[in-house]
Design a protein around this motif. Sequence first.
Motif, PDB file in Angstrom:
ATOM      1  N   ARG A  11      -8.220   3.636  -4.018  1.00  0.00           N
ATOM      2  CA  ARG A  11      -8.555   3.463  -2.610  1.00  0.00           C
ATOM      3  C   ARG A  11      -9.222   2.132  -2.341  1.00  0.00           C
ATOM      4  NH1 ARG A  11     -10.730   9.422  -1.710  1.00  0.00           N
ATOM      5  NH2 ARG A  11     -12.463   8.560  -2.858  1.00  0.00           N
ATOM      6  N   ARG A  12     -10.139   1.803  -3.215  1.00  0.00           N
ATOM      7  CA  ARG A  12     -10.920   0.589  -3.020  1.00  0.00           C
ATOM      8  C   ARG A  12      -9.993  -0.625  -2.967  1.00  0.00           C
ATOM      9  NH1 ARG A  12     -15.712   0.395  -1.132  1.00  0.00           N
ATOM     10  NH2 ARG A  12     -16.291  -1.792  -1.028  1.00  0.00           N
ATOM     11  N   ARG A  59      -1.073   4.103  -4.268  1.00  0.00           N
ATOM     12  CA  ARG A  59      -1.691   5.247  -4.940  1.00  0.00           C
ATOM     13  C   ARG A  59      -2.117   4.913  -6.351  1.00  0.00           C
ATOM     14  NH1 ARG A  59       2.847   9.700  -5.099  1.00  0.00           N
ATOM     15  NH2 ARG A  59       3.182   8.920  -3.017  1.00  0.00           N
ATOM     16  N   GLY A  95      -7.823  -0.840   0.051  1.00  0.00           N
ATOM     17  CA  GLY A  95      -8.550  -1.332   1.211  1.00  0.00           C
ATOM     18  C   GLY A  95      -8.730  -2.832   1.154  1.00  0.00           C
ATOM     19  N   ASN A 114       0.818  -1.203   0.000  1.00  0.00           N
ATOM     20  CA  ASN A 114       0.000   0.000   0.000  1.00  0.00           C
ATOM     21  C   ASN A 114       0.848   1.248   0.000  1.00  0.00           C
ATOM     22  OD1 ASN A 114      -2.591  -0.748  -0.292  1.00  0.00           O
ATOM     23  ND2 ASN A 114      -2.985  -1.054   1.887  1.00  0.00           N
ATOM     24  N   MET A 128      -7.110   7.292   2.435  1.00  0.00           N
ATOM     25  CA  MET A 128      -7.492   5.916   2.763  1.00  0.00           C
ATOM     26  C   MET A 128      -6.339   4.935   2.573  1.00  0.00           C
ATOM     27  SD  MET A 128     -10.765   3.983   1.369  1.00  0.00           S
ATOM     28  CE  MET A 128     -11.049   2.250   1.575  1.00  0.00           C
ATOM     29  N   VAL A 129      -5.579   5.147   1.517  1.00  0.00           N
ATOM     30  CA  VAL A 129      -4.462   4.236   1.251  1.00  0.00           C
ATOM     31  C   VAL A 129      -3.475   4.284   2.411  1.00  0.00           C
ATOM     32  CG1 VAL A 129      -2.576   3.760  -0.307  1.00  0.00           C
ATOM     33  CG2 VAL A 129      -4.759   4.530  -1.219  1.00  0.00           C
ATOM     34  N   ASP A 163     -12.467   8.944   2.519  1.00  0.00           N
ATOM     35  CA  ASP A 163     -11.352   9.764   2.992  1.00  0.00           C
ATOM     36  C   ASP A 163     -10.232   9.794   1.959  1.00  0.00           C
ATOM     37  OD1 ASP A 163     -10.530  10.910   5.899  1.00  0.00           O
ATOM     38  OD2 ASP A 163      -8.777  10.323   4.715  1.00  0.00           O
ATOM     39  N   GLU A 164      -9.643  10.949   1.824  1.00  0.00           N
ATOM     40  CA  GLU A 164      -8.546  11.111   0.856  1.00  0.00           C
ATOM     41  C   GLU A 164      -7.381  10.179   1.183  1.00  0.00           C
ATOM     42  OE1 GLU A 164      -8.076  12.795  -1.909  1.00  0.00           O
ATOM     43  OE2 GLU A 164     -10.194  13.353  -1.802  1.00  0.00           O
TER      44      GLU A 164
END
Lengths: 368, 100, 160, 631, 185, 396
Positions: free
Chosen positions: D27-28, D23, D31, D18, D111-112, D108-109
Amino acid sequence: MMIDIGIIAAKAFLVLFMVLNLAGVLGWIERKGSALIQDRIGANRASIFGFAGMGLVNTLIADPIKFLTKEDFIPPKGDRFLHTLAPCLALFPALVTFAVIPFGDVLVVAGREIVLQVANVNIGILYIFAMASLSVYGIVIGAWASNNKFSLLGGVRGAAQMVSYEIAMGLSVLGVLMIFGTLELQEIVRAQGGLLGGWLPAWGIFLQPVAFLLFFTAAVAETKRIPFDLPEGESELVAGYHVEYSGAKFLMFFTGEFAEIVTAGALVTTLFFGGWQVPYLMRDGFHLPWGGTLLLPHLVVVLLQVGAFAVKVIFFCWVQILLRWTLPRFRYDQVMRLGWKMLLPVALLNVVVTAVWIVLGERASLRP
Amino acid sequence: MAPLNYYLVLSAVIFAIGVAGVIVRRNVIVILMSVELMLNAVNLTFLAFARSFGSMDGQVIVFFVMTVAAAEAVVGLAIIIALFRHRRSLDPREMQLLKW
Amino acid sequence: MTLFIILAVLTVVSSLLVIFQRNVVHSAVALVAALFFIAVLFLTLDAPMIGILQVLVYAGAIMVLFLFVIMLLNPAALEPRQIPWWTLGSAAALLLVFLLMPALLNTVAPRQAAPAGPGFGSPELLGQTLFGSFVLPFEIASVLLLVAIIGAVVLAKKES
Amino acid sequence: MTLLRYIPLFPLAGALLNVFVGRWLGRRAAGLLACAAVGLSFVVSFAIFSLLRATEVLREPLFTWMEVAPLKIEIAFQADALTAVMLLIITGIGLLIHIYSLGYMGHDEGMVRYFAYLNLFIFFMSLLVLADNLLLLFVGWEGVGLCSYLLIGFWYQDHANAIAGNKAFIVNRIGDFGFLLGMLLLFWEMGRQGVWSLSVSELQNITHLLRPERVRLITLLLFIGAAGKSAQIPLYVWLPDAMQGPTPVSALIHAATMVTAGVYMTARLSFLFSMTPETLALIAWIGGLTAFFAATIAVAQNDIKRVLAYSTVSQLGYMFLAVGVGAFSVAIFHLFTHAFFKACLFLSSGSVIHALGGEQDMRKMGGLRRYLPTTYTTYLVATLAISGFPLTAGFFSKDQILWAVHSSPAGSTSLWTLAWLTAGLTAFYMFRQFFLVFHGKCRVDEPALAHIHESPPVMRVPLVLLALGSIFAGWLATPEFMWGSLWEGWLEPVFSAGGVANHAASEDEILFMGVTLAISAFGFLLAFLFRSPENKIAEWLSRSAICRLLAGKYYIDELYDFFFVRPFTASARWLAQICDPGLIDGLVNGVAERVRGGSLLGRQLQSGNVQHYLFAFLAGALALLAYFLGR
Amino acid sequence: MEEDSPRIQLIRERFPSRLLEAHAVRGEETVLIRPEGVAEFFRFLKEKPGLDFDFLTDITAVDYLGKKEPRFEVVYHLRSTQWNHRLRVKAPVGGDNPEVDSLTPLWPGADWLEREVWDMYGIRFRGHPNLKRILLYEEFKGHPLRKDYPVNQRQPLVPERPLDGTFVDHRSDNKLAQLKQRWGR
Amino acid sequence: MSTQTPDLPVETMDLQMGPSHPATHGTIKFNLKLEGEKVLDCEVEVGYLHRGFDKMCEQATWNQVIPYTDRLNYVSPLINNFGYALAVENLLGVETPPRCQFIRVAMSELSRIMDHLTCLGMAASELGAITAGFYMIEARELLMRIIEAVTGARLTISYARIGGVKHDLPPDFSDWVADAFRKTRRLLADCERLLSRNRIFIDRMSGIGVVSREMAVAYGLTGPILRSTGVNYDVRKAQPYLVYDQMDFEVPLGTKGDNYDRFICRILEIEQSMRIVEQALEKMPLGPIALDDPKIVLPEKEKVYNSIEGLMNHFKFIMEGIQVPAGEVYFAVEGGNGELGFYIVSQGGGRPYRVRVRPPCFIAMSAFHEMIRGHMIADIIPTFGMINMIGGECDR
């Protein structure tokens, strides 16, 4: 013992004599050659007691006399010591390079085998590169010692250019070295005595055509002649690194340049055109592939070989002179781009391809 | 070949000269050059020992030292250029602060 | 032996010149000479390959780079020389030699060198050693060079 | 069997992936990657759990970390029953919270980054519990501290969050310092016995050789570390502030896993702690007091997460109480059940906060039952569990603690009373919160009300699972009169050194159970009566001094500020402004002038001039050379 | 005088008071204008559709010393690339310190031409960025194309100019300076 | 490396290139501000060859000015001669006989070819392509010999007279021209192979010294530089003088406005000029080569030596000069480097009151700093070469 030393000294003297004279002759050839190319008459003023007929001889004598009798000018704010040292540094490597270039096979005189090569070093080609890498000092130091902005620019250009092209040159030779598997120039030349497919001389040019092009380009660049004469760049930098040189010192630069031409020619010959090899000429005479045999005495063979070497070298000198009078000059960034972005990658590719070829060839045991 | 000790002494002398250069000179380029001198002195010992013991390892080490020296010179000179652009000087005394 | 002494004297003299020349370019030229003599010393130690590499790498590349940088920066002022500091530094260096000397002279290495094997110092043997037992350091060295190139470019690059 | 290494490996890989390619993944995907990593770890953990026989200790050396003469420290993992349980909690609850985070942090920005941190946390936490030596454990210990710091300050753009992160880090450092000292002291002490190692297993073999007074000191220092990490008096102040981080983080790190590291550590070193009754007594008292005081503070808080935070502190106090009375397995059992219901509570509160768009003040909630049915249910279940409603997990574990406190030789009535009162308080504040949030009039702001919505399934499923856990986790260890405890038998070998096997008559146990139930019920009733903020008595009470004191958290922060920070700064200022110019300068200037010449000489040493340093270096080298060559 | 061409009509309409005279001899249209606000006038010529005199062919001057008053005429030659028309504009200036507006904002090419006029006639151009001598050297006295500049005038010798920025460094042969540098600090 | 300090100081070097420099033929100086090899700024200093042309003309009689014009663009002096003569004739209101006009066209175009050949040859040899340069110079030499045969001089020709030309053409002029053109075309083909399609040469030339169409107009550039940007302006087409309107030729245009386009423009213009010469020779009528007006044209020697009228005419003509009515004129011809204009003011009498030359390469040099900024030192050479600055014209 004394005889050995004597032989080596004789060889060294012979080679130096040849090279220096060839350099002088080249100076004349260049002027006459360019005149020929350009429909002019060229150098025709030198005369001995009013006798101008023997242009070559006259020029050969008149030029040095002219140079030597000129004022030796040192810029008032220049560095006297370095200003004097620089031309020596320029000439020295160009001359010592010849020590390892074989100009013939073994000459047997009175049972004594004389290898026609001043010094048989087992890392011959590396030696040449090492010496060639020293030749940049003449330029850089001369440029700096002159205390002139044009020469400084020329020196910077020269340093960058020569260092860059050394790399391309080294890499382009790598392919040849891989094929012949040795660094010894005499060995390389001997290896080129074979025949490919029974009729084609196993010269480097046939085995490594790409390397030849790269090497020749880089070698011309190393000699700093048009189209790579940026360090001098007469119309841009006036005369670049030797703006402030005159007389004997300039002569040394000048001779150094021509000696480098000869070196380049000799190297191209040695690496790619069979050195002293004459096609189908073995130690005892000609063995034509389609079955003719012409036996020759040993001395004749050796002379033929030495002669072949000389002819080849002169031919490549002439090619370089032709180039010089044909092409326009590069620009600094174009030279750098050519060196780093064209020659270098192609040379690397050539090395890789050669390696693959050799490995595959070994697999199929087809290696020449 | 001269005895090993001679080589060692010679290299010690060269090394000491390099040390002196690094300490006394007021020009970073010369300091860098003195470092090269020291490296070479060490190279000499390596080769002398290699010859003395008949082992190639010393030569290989010298090879690596050269590699590192090349890298060091390149980076060092680059730093000097960058410093010179800011300080307009090559005097090490001008470079006392660890900032531009 | 004579050769060694000549070379040693030349090397030491040119090394001293590196230190004592106040002009950077003179120092650099003296260093080139010193490196060249050291290269010849290498040759006397049966290391022709290393010797040539010395000329090729040090004299041919590194020192050219030095000169190039000197010309680029063209430092104007002659370096000031502070006598006490010079004395101090030179004394320390002398002391270093003085201290090392007895130890070096009494090194318990074989007085007579082992006979060099066939091909000792030749490119073949060097290559075999390099790509044999030293292959990992070799690769690391190549990475180091790459890093050095990138680092130098980044450092010396001008902001556009 | 080389399974152990995979447990930390997967999250580490997830975190690195991650960090480096996250990036580009989006994000998905990032996660999901993180969830997958933890999921794999969970599978492995479960495999180990099921493969592990009770008395067995798995040991898996990876490689040598350092080897200095006799000292050899390996990177080695070991797993026994205790570890297995901890692993299950970490990876299991961790997995649920990862899944939950997919929903909670979905917009959320960062998240990563968040998932990278979370995975890193799981890695360090599993390292901590798997470590076979104290040094490795310390690495994990520090690592989780780092992750905690990073995650508390996750929204670092807000200054308060960064401050909270710093606070947590600094307070933890105090504890870590104790831990480190203890560890070094232990190392020294063992070294005295010729064992140059920090390996727990080796340590276990030589405990009898250690000097008791040293052990006392060691355990005390170690406990400081534990208190720091597990938020015990006096170092609990960071935990409530740590709630600034994202709610799933609070659930995972500041409720279920990291804060229990202290408990785990004491349990892991139970053989050491058992040797010193004095330390144990201290632990018991600190635990008990922490439990009580934190509970009282929780009563008066209005921030939904703050209540839960203090409740966590309180529950951790329970655990230490159990440790203190020698009931290690009970402590771990409570840790286990607590992980479920507290995670469930936090996540539910997160769901509420999520629904309200970030609102955390309970006074602005109310009547949310209609809007958030699932959350309501899970919250209710978890609240019941923590309050000790019969047959829920909390009931069993808390009961056992109380029972242990009473029955253990180390326990006492006063301690028991404290714990008992705390039980009542727990029920009160939890239900107070429950009613405030879900019942009564809806006091939500208009704009927030418009967007109020139940959480997405990805958040609800973990909630439901945790709620189920909150009920059934406790059934592993029931009182004697039911089907007895699987737990005790499972953990028995680990704590054989100092475990209390005190099984009194079941009648007594039932009696105590009743008493506890009664106080809990009383608490519930009180909460029910005061459920509405408009309630007159509640209003009056809330204005009372005691309530203000409670709401002000006993002004501990202020006390610390007053006693430590302020004196420190004040004395510094005094020194700087009064003492220095008035006293020292006046007195010393004359001397200074004399000294100045010498100092100038000394200053040359720090000229910043490389050549001077080099010269000094050379001088030193020469001196050494002279010494060695001249010898 | 023949009928005005449409272009001169346009100019006359726009600048009735500024136009002193307009004629077309042998097809060469010429206008005489007051020297004030020349820049504005030329902007009009350059930008007015139908005129489009966008190409500044030449700027020069003539000295009518003793023949006309004011003595100088600054002469502009314009051309329209679009219509292929030419126009000559003359602006008489006089006095001790003759001055007109510079056209450099309109045409960068006016730079050197105006410098030459300044050099030769001493007519100043207001707003010129770099008004200095161009063909003559800085130390030249007078303006040679003025009619009152004698043909056989000799200029005084000028000492060698010091050049700064040249590549001179420490390696000076001035030993005194070196000693100063070494000891005098 | 965004965290580094934003602006490292740049090492700039001031380099004064010229006035004595191999590439600045015609004596000019560039004050360069360099960063490495890159030209940050370039200030051009001209005037080294200033000889006071204007002032000298004011002292001379009308015909005495003609030798001065030789020395303007001394590479194509005929065009200058004719331009001046045409301007004065315009002021006098006379027109020369048709044969004279055809001769003037033919000789002008020969001059133009020489001019272009010199420009290209010098530029090429300064780029190192010395051989190609020599070929161009050789071609020029062929033409120069013809001109020498016609006018008696190689450089300072003074062939034009007000109201005519000095002599008629020699009888086998056409054959000479045809022969010279044949050789010139062959040499140009060689140069084509050596230069126009040489990769190095193209790299050196294209994209360098770019002038946009707007900039060219704003600076008042003319000639090949303007046409290389695609602006179709050639005085011979725009305001035909002499008999250019009877000639069939084209104006080569470039697109990018860089050095390569200028080079190609000039090469193509050479071909067009040769066409014009061939047409002019073909169409050339017989007849007088000068006006038959003793007030304007000097009488023939025959008359001077043999008749009193002739002698008086000669005396008055020499002592008083042509009496040109008061007035002013601007007359432009297409010179080798662009619009060569003569602005002449007469106050009546035998001497011009003011002779002003619009020097095309002076104006081109004023835009030089724009062309070279941001390029490298080496780019100065082709750019300057393609401007073809002639010192005599630039500095006058």
